[in-house]
Design an enzyme around this catalytic site. Structure first.
Site, mmCIF file in Angstrom:
data_model
loop_
_atom_site.group_PDB
_atom_site.id
_atom_site.type_symbol
_atom_site.label_atom_id
_atom_site.label_comp_id
_atom_site.label_asym_id
_atom_site.label_seq_id
_atom_site.Cartn_x
_atom_site.Cartn_y
_atom_site.Cartn_z
ATOM 1 N N ARG A 35 0.805 -1.220 0.000
ATOM 2 C CA ARG A 35 0.000 0.000 0.000
ATOM 3 C C ARG A 35 0.838 1.271 0.000
ATOM 4 N NH1 ARG A 35 -2.515 0.148 6.164
ATOM 5 N NH2 ARG A 35 -0.525 0.416 7.275
ATOM 6 N N GLY A 39 9.581 -2.549 0.492
ATOM 7 C CA GLY A 39 10.566 -2.575 1.560
ATOM 8 C C GLY A 39 9.953 -2.365 2.919
ATOM 9 N N ILE A 41 8.164 -0.723 6.384
ATOM 10 C CA ILE A 41 8.598 0.250 7.383
ATOM 11 C C ILE A 41 10.100 0.163 7.626
ATOM 12 C CG2 ILE A 41 8.449 0.857 9.827
ATOM 13 C CD1 ILE A 41 6.125 1.864 8.173
ATOM 14 N N CYS A 42 10.632 -1.046 7.747
ATOM 15 C CA CYS A 42 12.048 -1.213 8.089
ATOM 16 C C CYS A 42 12.945 -0.466 7.117
ATOM 17 C CB CYS A 42 12.411 -2.701 8.102
ATOM 18 S SG CYS A 42 14.173 -2.991 8.367
ATOM 19 N N LYS A 51 19.685 4.179 10.859
ATOM 20 C CA LYS A 51 21.122 3.954 10.943
ATOM 21 C C LYS A 51 21.885 5.034 10.190
ATOM 22 C CE LYS A 51 19.745 0.650 13.281
ATOM 23 N NZ LYS A 51 18.366 1.141 13.257
ATOM 24 N N GLY A 179 9.785 5.777 26.893
ATOM 25 C CA GLY A 179 10.134 4.405 26.540
ATOM 26 C C GLY A 179 11.628 4.279 26.293
ATOM 27 N N SER A 180 12.236 3.233 26.864
ATOM 28 C CA SER A 180 13.690 3.086 26.760
ATOM 29 C C SER A 180 14.095 1.766 26.130
ATOM 30 C CB SER A 180 14.333 3.204 28.145
ATOM 31 O OG SER A 180 14.067 2.044 28.922
ATOM 32 N N GLY A 270 6.118 0.896 22.162
ATOM 33 C CA GLY A 270 5.706 -0.379 21.596
ATOM 34 C C GLY A 270 4.974 -0.226 20.276
ATOM 35 N N HIS A 443 44.268 -10.952 15.555
ATOM 36 C CA HIS A 443 44.761 -9.819 16.353
ATOM 37 C C HIS A 443 45.345 -8.763 15.421
ATOM 38 C CE1 HIS A 443 46.715 -7.675 19.651
ATOM 39 N NE2 HIS A 443 47.820 -7.626 18.877
#
Length: 464
Positions: A35, A39, A41-42, A51, A179-180, A270, A443
């Site tokens: 709709r 892709g 919402i993400c 990001k 909200g955390s 949420g 390393h």
């Protein structure tokens, strides 16, 4: 006559479009209904563009601390429109990529509002036009949306959801985040690094409440050190929204209510599954608290109707949805995939510093009756972390003391969202501490802390 397919997928988020690709690979005539934008919402409003914003704020932070690296930078600033524009450009690029994938795999795309109309039937409303589709199988992958406060719905001006917070018309001067969880903490990190005064309000006793207690405690101290005010055990009694500010009634841990003015509020309490008005009731598809009930193969109680992703419940993660989609499609195609399980899904928070985890917390492992061995290794003991100027954080591993099974892993620090997959693979392969201890880690890398944490659980850590 309706267009006929082997499979129609309602929703094109990470679950829906990945399921469509796998179905096409297996020779199924496949269509997807969306709709808004391919892709979901993400890709368009969540995982990816946030990001991009966080990367901007991270670089801005480093620019302000250039002297720590022997560099100089003057007159540091930012253009908010350009910051948002970059984020939207990233989302647009990936949206175009999904379109290309659909075309490459010959997946038909129907743009419009879809709904199930009967067994194996859907309608797609495209403006004044309605297209009818028929399919042997249907997958519902309609996702979820942000939950509103009952007494102050988001208006996009002073009260924001994550979606509004990604395209701010102005930079907040004094921001309240309700909200955390991962979303709340990520936005707190972004806006604080960009210069806003930030308060996090959490009704539970600690922030990031699903994480290991030591990780939560570390993050609470670190965010506070960075200037973020954290109120735990506190609730929001009301909001009075004005033209230029919001007055919040905050009930503290002591039970007292105080009012405070903020320029903006982000609500991150949420999600709500998108199960309304898509025809589930008429077909008798079972739901629980709004989420569609499905088994490990995505099958609902109605033959031919399947469900995957956020619409089926926690964990609400893109990678969970994608894997569910693959399992569901392979089962539809007659394969024998392993049923989907949630025991080995990593959770990641892309704040500064980052948080990542998989499996049981130490408390949960003990609660389940395990005798545990716990290893913990600090970033300050790692050469690469010190060289990067990122010496805050730790890696923690939890093992079953009797069998050596890796029960859980918990990380906080730079780039831990990239490191956690090593432990996910280890758990998937049922690796014990013996194999991990004998593994050679390169390393200098941050990954060496993963090895040291394992060794530490058995009294063998080398660099602390």
């Amino acid at each position: 006559m309706p267009d006929t397919y082997d499979l129609v997928i309602l929703g094109s988020g990470p679950g829906g479009y990945v399921a469509a690709i796998r179905a096409a690979q297996l020779g199924m005539k496949t269509a997807i209904v969306e709709r808004e934008r391919l892709g979901g919402i993400c890709l368009n409003w969540g995982c990816i563009p946030t990001k991009a914003l966080l990367r901007t704020s991270e670089i801005y932070h480093y620019m302000q601390h250039a002297a720590d690296y022997g560099l100089s930078a003057e007159k540091i600033g930012f253009d908010l429109d350009a910051v948002v524009g970059r984020s939207r450009k990233v989302a647009g690029q990936l949206n175009a990529g999904v379109k290309t994938l659909m075309k490459k795999n010959k997946v038909a795309v129907h743009e419009g509002v879809g709904a199930l109309t009967g067994p194996g039937a859907l309608s797609v409303k495209q403006g004044d036009r309605t297209v009818e589709l028929a399919a042997t199988n249907i997958i519902v992958a309609t996702g979820a949306r942000a939950r509103d406060l009952p007494f102050a719905k988001a208006d996009g001006k002073r009260v924001w959801t994550y979606r509004h917070a990604m395209v701010p018309p102005e930079m907040p001067s004094k921001l309240l985040i309700v909200g955390s969880g991962a979303i709340g903490v990520e936005f707190a990190s972004f806006y604080r690094d960009m210069g806003a005064e930030v308060t996090i309000l959490e009704m539970l006793p600690r922030i990031l409440p699903v994480e290991d207690e030591e990780v939560s405690a570390f993050m609470g101290k670190r965010l506070a050190r960075d200037g973020i005010r954290i109120l735990t055990g506190a609730g929001l009694d009301g909001l009075e929204v004005g033209a230029d500010a919001v007055t919040a009634a905050i009930k503290g841990a002591d039970g007292k209510v105080a009012t405070e003015r903020f320029s903006h509020v982000i609500v991150a309490i949420g999600i709500v599954p998108n199960t309304e008005n898509i025809g589930l009731e008429a077909l008798g598809v079972e739901t629980e608290r709004g989420h569609i009930k499905a088994d490990g193969f995505g099958r609902t109680n109605v033959p031919g109707v399947h469900a995957i992703g956020d619409v089926t419940g926690a964990p609400w993660l893109a990678h969970k949805a994608s894997h569910e989609g693959v399992v569901c499609v392979e089962k539809i195609a007659g394969g024998d995939p392993h049923p989907f399980e949630t025991w080995n899904i990593a959770g990641c928070t892309y704040s500064r510093p980052q948080v990542a985890s998989v499996g049981f917390t130490e408390a949960k492992a003990r609660e389940r009756g395990h005798e545990v061995r716990v290893g913990k290794f600090p970033f300050i003991g790692n050469g690469k972390a010190i060289a990067l100027g990122e010496a805050d954080g730790f890696v923690k591993t939890v093992f079953d003391a009797k069998t050596g099974e890796l029960l859980g892993a918990h990380m906080v620090g730079a780039e831990v969202t990239e490191l956690i997959q090593g432990y996910v693979v280890a758990r998937q392969l049922e690796t014990t501490e013996a194999e991990l201890a004998e593994t050679i880690f390169p390393h200098p890398t941050l990954s060496e802390m993963m090895h040291e944490s394992v060794l530490g659980a058995y009294g063998r850590a080398l660099h602390i």
